[in-house]
Enzyme design. Structure first.
Site, mmCIF file in Angstrom:
data_model
loop_
_atom_site.group_PDB
_atom_site.id
_atom_site.type_symbol
_atom_site.label_atom_id
_atom_site.label_comp_id
_atom_site.label_asym_id
_atom_site.label_seq_id
_atom_site.Cartn_x
_atom_site.Cartn_y
_atom_site.Cartn_z
ATOM 1 N N CYS A 169 0.826 -1.209 0.000
ATOM 2 C CA CYS A 169 0.000 0.000 0.000
ATOM 3 C C CYS A 169 0.869 1.272 0.000
ATOM 4 O O CYS A 169 1.446 1.614 -1.017
ATOM 5 C CB CYS A 169 -0.984 -0.039 1.165
ATOM 6 S SG CYS A 169 -2.416 1.041 0.907
ATOM 7 N N HIS A 211 -3.817 -5.179 0.613
ATOM 8 C CA HIS A 211 -3.329 -5.656 1.911
ATOM 9 C C HIS A 211 -3.421 -7.181 1.988
ATOM 10 O O HIS A 211 -4.510 -7.733 2.172
ATOM 11 C CB HIS A 211 -4.156 -5.025 3.044
ATOM 12 C CG HIS A 211 -3.859 -3.575 3.252
ATOM 13 N ND1 HIS A 211 -2.855 -3.132 4.088
ATOM 14 C CD2 HIS A 211 -4.414 -2.467 2.711
ATOM 15 C CE1 HIS A 211 -2.815 -1.811 4.061
ATOM 16 N NE2 HIS A 211 -3.752 -1.382 3.229
ATOM 17 N N GLU A 241 -2.392 -9.017 4.405
ATOM 18 C CA GLU A 241 -2.459 -9.458 5.798
ATOM 19 C C GLU A 241 -3.881 -9.550 6.338
ATOM 20 O O GLU A 241 -4.104 -10.149 7.397
ATOM 21 C CB GLU A 241 -1.620 -8.521 6.690
ATOM 22 C CG GLU A 241 -2.181 -7.123 6.884
ATOM 23 C CD GLU A 241 -1.802 -6.128 5.783
ATOM 24 O OE1 GLU A 241 -1.914 -4.917 6.015
ATOM 25 O OE2 GLU A 241 -1.400 -6.578 4.682
#
Length: 509
Positions: free
Chosen positions: A79, A167, A169
């Protein structure tokens, strides 16, 4: 030498999550502020650049010096990290014309790309940015796109630098864990051998070398962190460790006796100190929550200090500090590395002139439990709900008396035991009962009553930073209410707290 991945933190709310996901792959990683990261030595196998609430176009946006990293070790920009690597190396980032927040699908993935190995075309990813990359530097190559985002991922030619604008995660990126494994394993070459067993072996050896024959004192609370810290230290130094467990008169019902009994068969040298009366006397008439916390904290230090001084030649104070405490104490906006003074033993090291040892300071809460399992600690100790340091002192709203403590202990015991009997305890992150400074009219038999109200609280969470109330079965709540009102003298009304955090907090004070 322990191989590791470094995560440079630009202030993203997801940074800790990146660390947790990488560690789930049995790879050790550390989180450091972007402006205060350690030297890059041979133990560093790769670097992750996190997201950020900033735009790279902001005047005060984080601008790290990557000269020791970029092109020298594998890098993954996520990001903000991806936009930084584009914007400040000859590309361009601008406000997005389309919505780049939420779910998206990768419509293009470069064939044979290492970062996207075993990841399916059209896989779902999670976007969360207001800017977008509109131009890449000439040596940068697109490796993945969505319908709206052309530069969803890229790689720098002839350099082991990769970047993604989504993202990996978060839960909503369905194959994010595979992408992170591709980075740490295939690209960085990590061996993925950082396990609870390896942590125990390494930490015990390090503690033996660090502490030698020195004596150590540890404040036990009966909670997971201090228990695991105690067992680790016991493995390393045996009888040179003394644990002190203080009864502050604000523990759960029978907890002082139960906790001491549970430690009996663990080989720990534990001193149980009954200091109930001192705490109750000093709290008498005090209603302000912050004042109560300060009195409880101060008294703990005084009692602990007296007992620790009875042990000759103590050199070290052990603390159950865990990794989120360490991370939160290091600001991304400055080089400060001071640990928060929010531990129960805050102020003691200076007062007693002791050095501090923190065997769990590298672990997240879930990792502490896994290490505890590797140490063969009983499941009922490892699975215990968190309990606030000031104990029932902040669950009795208003002033504290021994009578109120006894009333709350009885109500709390009924609730906690009920959760266990109904197999609900392990589905709840934290639960307890609050004694409110509210009296209401009731009827028992033919008599009118004017008695106390308690609130039941049960929340689901992963780390306590955010929490949602648990939808407990109505039948269970009805039974708890009935039992508490019938069995605990002085209570005639039970309510259930359905507030989430934020805006409410888990505790009421």
């Amino acid at each position: 030498m322990q191989e590791k991945i470094l995560i440079l933190d630009f202030g993203s709310q997801y940074t800790q999550l990146i660390g947790r996901k990488i560690r789930e792959l049995n790879v050790y990683c550390e989180i450091h502020p972007y402006n205060n990261f350690p030297d890059i030595d041979e133990s560093v196998k790769g670097v992750v650049l996190s997201g950020s609430p900033f735009s790279v176009r902001d005047e005060d946006a984080p601008k790290p010096n990557l000269s020791e990293i970029k092109g020298k070790v594998p890098v993954l920009g996520i990001c903000y990290g991806a936009q930084y690597l584009a914007h400040f190396y000859g590309g361009e980032v601008a406000p997005s014309n389309t919505r780049e927040y939420g779910r998206a699908n990768l419509g293009f993935i470069e064939s044979g790309c290492q970062l996207f190995k075993d990841i399916s075309l059209h896989t779902q990813v999670w976007m969360s940015h207001g800017d977008t990359i509109v131009k890449l530097p000439k040596e940068y190559k697109v490796i993945a796109s969505t319908e709206e985002v052309n530069y969803a991922a890229y790689k720098i030619d002839n350099e082991n630098t990769w970047a993604i604008q989504f993202h990996p995660e978060v839960y909503h990126t369905t194959e994010g864990k595979q992408l992170l494994e591709n980075f740490v394993s295939s690209i960085c070459g990590c061996q993925q051998n950082w396990t609870p067993d390896s942590f125990v072996e390494t930490t015990v050896n390090e503690l033996k070398q660090k502490l030698g024959n020195d004596k150590v004192v540890l404040g036990l609370s009966g909670g997971v962190d201090s228990t695991v810290a105690g067992v680790l230290l016991n493995r390393a130094i045996g009888e040179n460790l003394t644990c002190i467990f203080v009864d502050n008169g604000l523990l759960r019902k029978d907890e002082f006796e139960d906790v001491l009994k549970s430690y009996e068969n663990m080989g720990l040298n534990v001193l149980g100190i009954d200091a109930k009366q001192k705490f109750w006397d000093d709290l008498a008439g005090v209603k302000d929550p912050e004042q109560k916390r300060k009195i409880i904290g101060r008294n703990f230090i005084e009692v602990f200090d007296v007992e620790a001084h009875k042990i000759q030649d103590v050199k070290w104070l052990a603390q159950g500090t865990i990794y989120p405490d360490v991370i939160e104490s290091v600001s991304v906006n400055g080089p400060s590395a001071t640990i928060k003074s929010h531990h129960n033993v805050g102020g003691l090291p200076e007062k007693m002139n002791l050095k501090v040892v923190e065997p769990l300071r590298l672990l997240f809460k879930d990792e502490v439990r896994r290490v505890g399992k590797a140490l063969n600690i009983k499941p009922e100790l490892l699975g215990r709900h968190p309990f606030p340091g000031p104990g029932l002192g902040i669950r009795i709203l208003g002033d504290i008396t021994p009578e109120k403590v006894a009333m709350l202990q009885d109500a709390d015991a009924i609730f906690i035991n009920g959760l266990k009997e109904w197999n609900l305890y392990d589905k709840v992150w934290q639960a307890g009962v609050m004694l409110l400074p509210v009296q209401s009219v009731g009827v028992m038999g033919d008599e009118r009553t004017y008695e106390n109200t308690v609130a039941l609280r049960a929340v689901a969470s992963t780390d306590g930073m955010t929490a949602d109330w648990v939808h407990l079965p109505y039948d269970f709540l009805a039974k708890m209410s009935n039992e508490i009102i019938n069995k605990v003298r002085g209570i005639n009304r039970v309510v259930y707290d359905i507030s989430s955090k934020p805006p409410a907090t888990i505790e009421w004070e």
